[in-house]
Design a protein around this motif. Structure first.
Motif, PDB file in Angstrom:
ATOM      1  N   UNK B 150       0.844  -1.211   0.000  1.00  0.00           N
ATOM      2  CA  UNK B 150       0.000   0.000   0.000  1.00  0.00           C
ATOM      3  C   UNK B 150       0.873   1.252   0.000  1.00  0.00           C
ATOM      4  N   UNK B 151       1.940   1.233   0.785  1.00  0.00           N
ATOM      5  CA  UNK B 151       2.854   2.392   0.821  1.00  0.00           C
ATOM      6  C   UNK B 151       3.489   2.633  -0.551  1.00  0.00           C
ATOM      7  N   UNK B 152       3.935   1.549  -1.182  1.00  0.00           N
ATOM      8  CA  UNK B 152       4.571   1.662  -2.501  1.00  0.00           C
ATOM      9  C   UNK B 152       3.571   2.180  -3.532  1.00  0.00           C
ATOM     10  N   UNK B 153       2.367   1.631  -3.518  1.00  0.00           N
ATOM     11  CA  UNK B 153       1.336   2.047  -4.471  1.00  0.00           C
ATOM     12  C   UNK B 153       0.976   3.513  -4.241  1.00  0.00           C
ATOM     13  N   UNK B 154       0.895   3.921  -2.988  1.00  0.00           N
ATOM     14  CA  UNK B 154       0.578   5.320  -2.667  1.00  0.00           C
ATOM     15  C   UNK B 154       1.647   6.252  -3.221  1.00  0.00           C
ATOM     16  N   UNK B 155       2.909   5.849  -3.052  1.00  0.00           N
ATOM     17  CA  UNK B 155       4.011   6.672  -3.553  1.00  0.00           C
ATOM     18  C   UNK B 155       3.946   6.778  -5.075  1.00  0.00           C
ATOM     19  N   UNK B 156       3.679   5.659  -5.736  1.00  0.00           N
ATOM     20  CA  UNK B 156       3.583   5.662  -7.199  1.00  0.00           C
ATOM     21  C   UNK B 156       2.424   6.530  -7.669  1.00  0.00           C
TER      22      UNK B 156
END
Lengths: 309, 185
Positions: B150-156
Motif C-alpha cells: 500500500x505504501x509503494x502504491x501510494x508513492x507511485x
C-alpha cells in the motif's frame, strides 16, 4: 385510579426532570432554535398513558421478574408516555438485576428501550426493524431531548464496560445491537432534519474518546478462543459505537457547508459548536482505533501490558 | 427367575471433517488517482509479490492460507480450508435382564451413535483450532507485506498525480517513508 393518575402525573414528570429535562438546553423547535428547560421549550407537552401502563404496573407488582418463570407481559406500549414508563421501569429493574423485562415483547419492540438499553438485549433481530419516526418529531423528540443527558450517560457506560467483556459472542451481539439501533435512529433524525437529537451521542463519544488510549479500551479482554473469523468479528463489533459516530463527523462536514443566509444556518452552527466536544482530533483518534480493531491481523495481535495495540 | 445378560455394543466410524476459517479487512488505499488506475497500480505491485490475477482478484497461497485482494472493492481476505479423515470408536456395556435385552440393546446402540457423533465433533473442534492457529501465524506477516504494498502504491500514485500537474523537478524520500515531490506547474 385517582391515586395512580396523580402518582403518574407527578412522579413521571419529576423523574423526567431529574433525568435531564430540568437543564436549560438549545434544541430545534419547529424552525427555530429555542433555549430553555424541556417544559419551557415544549409548553404543550402532554404525557398520555394508556392501558399498557396499568398492565405494566400490575405485571411488575405481581411477577417474579428475576427468574425464567416470570409470566409474559401481553401488552405493548400504545403512546409515547407508555414508552417512557417502560423506559423508567427497565431502568429500575436493570439496577435490581431483574432482566425479564427486556425479554418481553413490549421492550423488544420499543425503539426508546433499544436506544437506552441496547446492551441488555440478547439478540439484535428486532433492532433491525425499529421505527424511530415518532421519536424525531413532536412529543417523541421532546422526550429524547429531555433524556439526552441520561442517554449520553448510558452510552458512555456501555462503551466503558466493553473493556471487561471476555466473551466474543457477547461482544458480537452488543456490537450488532448498537449498530442497528444507532443506524435506525440516525437515519430517522437525518430524515427529519433533527441532527440536534444526536447531541447525546456527541457527549458520550467525547467522554469515551477522552479516556480511551487505544483499542484495548474496547477489546482488551476478548477471549482468544474460537475461529479467527469469530475473533475478528468480535473485535470489529467492539468498535460499533465509534463506527456509528463517524456519521456525526459527516453531519458536521455538511453543517460546515451551510451558508449564513440559508434557513438551517443557526441549527448548523449550533451543531458545529456542540461537535467541538469531539472535534476533528477526536474523530481522527476514533478512526485510528477503528482501523486497529478492523485490521486484518487484529485478532492475531496479543496485547502485552504497555504495548500499543 | 430372569437371567442377566451383559450387552456390549462397539462401533467405529470413519468420517471426513472439513473446516473453514477466514478474516477480511479493508486495504485503506487512498483515492489519489481514479479508482481504476489505483487498482492497476495495486495489481502491478501485488504481482511483484507473487500474487496471480484472476479478473478483479489477486490471489496467493502461503502455507495453506489463501490471500485474496479484491482490486475493485479494495479489501483483502485471508482464508484457510482444511479437510481430514478421522476415525472414532466407542464401546458401551450394560447388564440387563433377559426380557428387556432387545430394547436395552437398541438404547445402547443409540448411546454409541451419540458417542461417535461427539467424537467426530471433538475432532472437528481440534481441526478448527489448528486451522485458526495456522491462519493466525500468517496474518501478522500478511499485514506487514500488504502495508508495504500500500505504501509503494501510494508513492507511485502520488508521483503519477504530480506528473499530471506539471513537470516533476525533484523527488526525495527519507528513511521514515516521507516523500517530497517538487513540481513545476
Amino acid at each position: 385510579m385517582g391515586i395512580l393518575k396523580r402518582t403518574l402525573a407527578l412522579g413521571v414528570t419529576k423523574r423526567l426532570a431529574h433525568m435531564g429535562g430540568w437543564q436549560k438546553q438549545k434544541f430545534k423547535v419547529g424552525d427555530r432554535i429555542v433555549e430553555g428547560r424541556t417544559w419551557e421549550r415544549h409548553p404543550n407537552l402532554e404525557l398520555r398513558f394508556s392501558r399498557f401502563t396499568m398492565r405494566l404496573l400490575r405485571w411488575m407488582t405481581a411477577s417474579p421478574m428475576n427468574n425464567a418463570e416470570c409470566p409474559v407481559l401481553k401488552s405493548t406500549p400504545n403512546t409515547i408516555a407508555d414508552h417512557l414508563m417502560l423506559y423508567l421501569s427497565v431502568d429500575l429493574l436493570d439496577r435490581l438485576n431483574c432482566g425479564e423485562i427486556t425479554r418481553q415483547k413490549a421492550s423488544r419492540s420499543s425503539p426508546l428501550i433499544w436506544l437506552g438499553f441496547a446492551n441488555l438485549f440478547v439478540s439484535q433481530d428486532e433492532a433491525e426493524s425499529l421505527d424511530f419516526g415518532p421519536w424525531v418529531e413532536g412529543q417523541g423528540a421532546a422526550l429524547i431531548e429531555a433524556l439526552s443527558e441520561d442517554l449520553a450517560d448510558r452510552w458512555r457506560r456501555m462503551e466503558w464496560r466493553k473493556q471487561r467483556i471476555f466473551s466474543g459472542r457477547q461482544m458480537r451481539v452488543l456490537g450488532g445491537a448498537q449498530t442497528a439501533t444507532l443506524a435506525a435512529f440516525m437515519d430517522a433524525a437525518a430524515k427529519a432534519g433533527r441532527y440536534d437529537l444526536g447531541y447525546f451521542l456527541i457527549e458520550a463519544a467525547a467522554a469515551v474518546l477522552a479516556s480511551a488510549q487505544d483499542a484495548r479500551q474496547f477489546a482488551g479482554r476478548l477471549e482468544s478462543r474460537g475461529t479467527m473469523r469469530e475473533r475478528s468479528e468480535a473485535r470489529r463489533a467492539a468498535g460499533a459505537f465509534l463506527k456509528s459516530i463517524q456519521r456525526l463527523g459527516r453531519w458536521a462536514e455538511d453543517a460546515a457547508t451551510v451558508r449564513f443566509f440559508d434557513d438551517e444556518y443557526e441549527g448548523a452552527q449550533l451543531f458545529l459548536s456542540r461537535f467541538e466536544r469531539i472535534s476533528e482530533k477526536g474523530m481522527q483518534h476514533a478512526d485510528r482505533i477503528i482501523k486497529n480493531l478492523e485490521a486484518l491481523d487484529s485478532a492475531a495481535i496479543q496485547d502485552q501490558p504497555g504495548e500499543q495495540a | 427367575m430372569s437371567r442377566a445378560y451383559q450387552i456390549r455394543v462397539s462401533e467405529s466410524r470413519v468420517d471426513t471433517v472439513h473446516v473453514e476459517d477466514g478474516v477480511c479487512a479493508p486495504l485503506e488505499l487512498l483515492d489519489i488517482l481514479p479508482k481504476e488506475q489505483m487498482a492497476e497500480l495495486l495489481a502491478a505491485e501485488l504481482e511483484k509479490q507473487g500474487f496471480e490475477r484472476e479478473g478483479d482478484i489477486m490471489r496467493k497461497v502461503e502455507d495453506d492460507v489463501v490471500i485474496e485482494v479484491d482490486l475493485k472493492e479494495g479489501t483483502v481476505a485471508a482464508k484457510i480450508s482444511v479437510e481430514k479423515e478421522v476415525e472414532v470408536s466407542a464401546t458401551r456395556t450394560r447388564l440387563v435382564e433377559q426380557e428387556s435385552a432387545t430394547a436395552a440393546k437398541k438404547r445402547l446402540e443409540d448411546t454409541v451413535q451419540k458417542a461417535l457423533d461427539k467424537g467426530v465433533e471433538a475432532e472437528k473442534s481440534k481441526l478448527s483450532e489448528e486451522a485458526a492457529d495456522k491462519l493466525e501465524r500468517q496474518l501478522v506477516d500478511v499485514r506487514a507485506e500488504l502495508d508495504q504494498v500500500v505504501n509503494t502504491v501510494t508513492a507511485e500514485a502520488l508521483k503519477a498525480k504530480a506528473a499530471s500537474m506539471g513537470e516533476i523537478e525533484e523527488i526525495t524520500q527519507d528513511e521514515n517513508g516521507s516523500m517530497t515531490i517538487k513540481v513545476r506547474v
